[in-house]
Design a protein around this motif. Structure first.
Motif: not given
Length: 138
Positions: A83-84, A120-121, A126-131
């Motif tokens: 995703v990154g 991007w950061l 936003g995405f990383t903790p949920r994932h």
């Protein structure tokens, strides 16, 4: 005709580029390098994805085994990296389009690189903790 004629060999000019390289680590170079790395990574992901999806036609049992192997924490971290990579590649691709087709794009390419990194950061924060909650069952 004299056999003692001397031939002068020119002395090589010294390079004006420090370290003998064209790359000096500026934003444009890092943008180029990261765009190529993320592009190659995405290409190989797509190749594997097509192959494992095609496996369902050959052997549904083998497909289920492969998909089961993807449900590990290591693969969850790989998904985060994917995703990154996709996010950076997409945003940097927009920056490249602006540099190529916007009249003053080349003058602002350095600032646009930092804007790409900032967006991007924010998206990754936003995405990383949920994932990771999903990957590690939190």
């Amino acid at each position: 005709m004299s056999s003692s004629a001397t031939i002068e060999v020119p002395v090589p000019r010294r390079s004006v580029i420090p370290g003998g390289t064209l790359y000096r680590g500026n934003e444009g170079m890092w943008s180029w390098v990261l765009h190529r790395i993320t592009g190659v990574a995405i290409y190989f992901f797509l190749l594997v994805h097509i192959l494992d999806t095609a496996l369902v036609r050959v052997s549904p049992e083998a497909y289920n085994v492969v998909i089961g192997a993807y449900k590990t924490p290591i693969m969850g971290l790989g998904e985060l990296a994917l995703v990154g990579a996709i996010g950076f590649h997409a945003l940097n691709g927009l920056r490249i389009i602006l540099v190529d087709f916007w009249g003053v794009g080349t003058r602002h390419q350095k600032a646009m690189f930092y804007v790409v990194l900032g967006i991007w950061l924010v998206l990754m924060i936003g995405f990383t903790p949920r994932h990771l909650m999903h990957v590690f069952g939190g």
